[in-house]
Design an enzyme around this catalytic site. Sequence first.
Site: not given
Ligand SMILES: *Cc1c(COP(=O)(O)O)cnc(C)c1O
Length: 397
Positions: A141, A226, A255
């Site tokens: 994700f 990420d 986050k």
């Molecule tokens: C939450 C998340 C995102 C997206 O972040 P947003 O602030 O909602 O755009 C991307 N990568 C990972 C691994 C995430 O947990």
Amino acid sequence: MTTSTPSAWIDAADRHIAGTYKRFPIVLTRGKGCSVWDVNGKAYRDFVAGIAVCNLGHCHPEVTAAVCEQAGLLVHVSNLYYTQPQIDVARMLTANSFADRVFFCNSGAEANEAAIKIARKYFQDRGETDRFEIVSMKQSFHGRTMATLSATGQEKIRKGFDPILPGFRFVPYNDIDALRENVNGQTCAVLLEPIQGEGGIRIPDPGYLHQVRQICDVTGALLIYDEIQTGMGRTSKLFAHEHDGVRPDIMTLAKALANGLPMGAMLCTEKVSAAFSPGAHASTFGGTPLVTAASRAVLRLLTETDILEHCRIMGDRLAGGLRDLARRHSVVRDVRGKGLMVGAEIDGKGADVVMACMEKGFLINCVQENVLRFVPPLVVEADDIDALLSCLDEVLG
Ligand SMILES: *Cc1c(COP(=O)(O)O)cnc(C)c1O
């Protein structure tokens, strides 16, 4: 407005807010540490923490003080000028990571968007115009913008938004042979989460990141982590890849970066950062004095106190307790985690367990329909964890 009762509020919300979220029927008004309270005064122990965002707990006094002070000093001036909190955070992030430079933005998707853009531009600047492919992982994700959903290895997130961006290729996570077969002279970057969060708290085998790094080094592809969910102490290290000691070229954060204020960042080495010359990329709100003042307080607490060690101890207690439950309740199939990023895979619907826990005063959530996810504030205490475990014992029984 005559919206005095929660049901009237929920009614209004369901009529006027975009229907992108299926919300639980509670209205939250206040938080402190690991607890939140709803409008009726009912308390909940919070093992969601705004989805791994409030790592220092709700309304941490030092973060709140930093925000209040900065709100009275300077909130926003744009990136046409230098501001002190932003400089401090850039210094702290680079001093505590592989990175030399930081690009500030406002969310995880925007941080990954910056990572994808800089990886492509890095090779285009060198005349390698065919080298634009990003290899990413199934079940990953990376966000909801067009580029980041194109990089996300889940059909349900891409569905309905065709045509998605070209130049993304997916391989199974934790499968080094599949990665080797798919990374070549057209690959500009390999993008992965050191632990998959939304994908179901998936932890790769020991040595996997080393092998990924080797493949990147042999082919010249850049490595992007990420760490939007795994970063900022969540796994008991400041960044999850420190467990393996394998450095990326680019890393994204969001986050928990400002403990709940909207903030993202893309960190990279000096070599990569040259691709972002003046005018190449931008964000009006990126790294405002307000959010960076909060982030500065967060980074101080994470680097100058024993909170990471506390996270490790509490994470072991939680995972250990869940493994005990798994021995007594066969519906629990697997427990996995690092630090306070813990998942319990169950037979059957996770949503039912989530709802039952909420009624008993515990917020948890569920990913991939059957993986209960526990990402409480890192300041969670032993009695919070023990209370959750006995709640789960009843719910699962
Ligand atoms: C939450 C998340 C995102 C997206 O972040 P947003 O602030 O909602 O755009 C991307 N990568 C990972 C691994 C995430 O947990």
